[in-house]
Motif scaffolding. Structure first.
Motif, short mmCIF file in Angstrom:
data_model
loop_
_atom_site.label_atom_id
_atom_site.label_comp_id
_atom_site.label_asym_id
_atom_site.label_seq_id
_atom_site.Cartn_x
_atom_site.Cartn_y
_atom_site.Cartn_z
N ASP A 87 0.83 -1.21 0.00
CA ASP A 87 0.00 0.00 0.00
C ASP A 87 0.86 1.26 0.00
N VAL A 88 1.89 1.27 0.81
CA VAL A 88 2.77 2.44 0.86
C VAL A 88 3.49 2.61 -0.47
N ARG A 89 3.91 1.52 -1.07
CA ARG A 89 4.59 1.58 -2.37
C ARG A 89 3.65 2.18 -3.44
N ARG A 90 2.38 1.75 -3.43
CA ARG A 90 1.41 2.30 -4.39
C ARG A 90 1.21 3.79 -4.16
N GLN A 91 1.10 4.18 -2.88
CA GLN A 91 0.91 5.59 -2.57
C GLN A 91 2.11 6.42 -3.03
N LEU A 92 3.29 5.89 -2.83
CA LEU A 92 4.48 6.61 -3.29
C LEU A 92 4.54 6.71 -4.80
N GLU A 93 4.13 5.64 -5.49
CA GLU A 93 4.09 5.67 -6.95
C GLU A 93 3.08 6.70 -7.42
N GLU A 94 1.91 6.78 -6.76
CA GLU A 94 0.91 7.76 -7.12
C GLU A 94 1.42 9.18 -6.90
N LEU A 95 2.15 9.39 -5.82
CA LEU A 95 2.74 10.71 -5.56
C LEU A 95 3.78 11.07 -6.63
N GLY A 96 4.54 10.07 -7.07
CA GLY A 96 5.55 10.30 -8.09
C GLY A 96 4.94 10.63 -9.43
N GLU A 97 3.77 10.05 -9.74
CA GLU A 97 3.11 10.29 -11.02
C GLU A 97 2.46 11.68 -11.05
N THR A 98 1.97 12.16 -9.91
CA THR A 98 1.29 13.46 -9.89
C THR A 98 2.27 14.62 -9.98
N LYS A 99 3.49 14.41 -9.66
CA LYS A 99 4.46 15.53 -9.67
C LYS A 99 5.02 15.76 -11.02
#
Length: 99
Positions: A87-99
């Motif tokens: 879950d944390v990995r997915r959240q970090l990937e989502e944060l990386g995609e939005t930036k």
């Protein structure tokens, strides 16, 4: 007579010196033995500390049934941790995609 007193004084001085030297030697020996015991305790504590931290000592002392129950619980906890990591990995990937 003076020679007799000098002899007594010398003998008394020798006895006192011997007692002081003996007491110092005994104190040094007792201190070194105490140091050895303290080092032994520290070494034993160092040997058992990692086992206490990871819980392996508790598993060794428990019965076989408790060990299997704990291993099942451990597997469940590992799965929960892996899910949380994912879950944390997915959240970090989502944060990386939005930036």
């Amino acid at each position: 007579m003076d020679q007799y007193r000098d002899s007594q004084t010398n003998t008394l001085g020798s006895l006192i010196s011997g007692a002081v030297i003996g007491a110092a030697g005994l104190a040094w020996w007792l201190f070194s033995e105490a140091e050895k015991r303290q080092q032994t305790r520290k070494q034993r504590a160092m040997l058992y500390a990692p086992r206490i931290q990871d819980g392996s000592e508790a598993l060794e002392s428990s019965s076989a049934n408790l060990g299997s129950i704990k291993s099942d619980n451990l597997e469940e906890r590992v799965e929960q941790l892996n899910n949380a990591i994912a879950d944390v990995r997915r959240q970090l990937e989502e944060l990386g995609e939005t930036k």
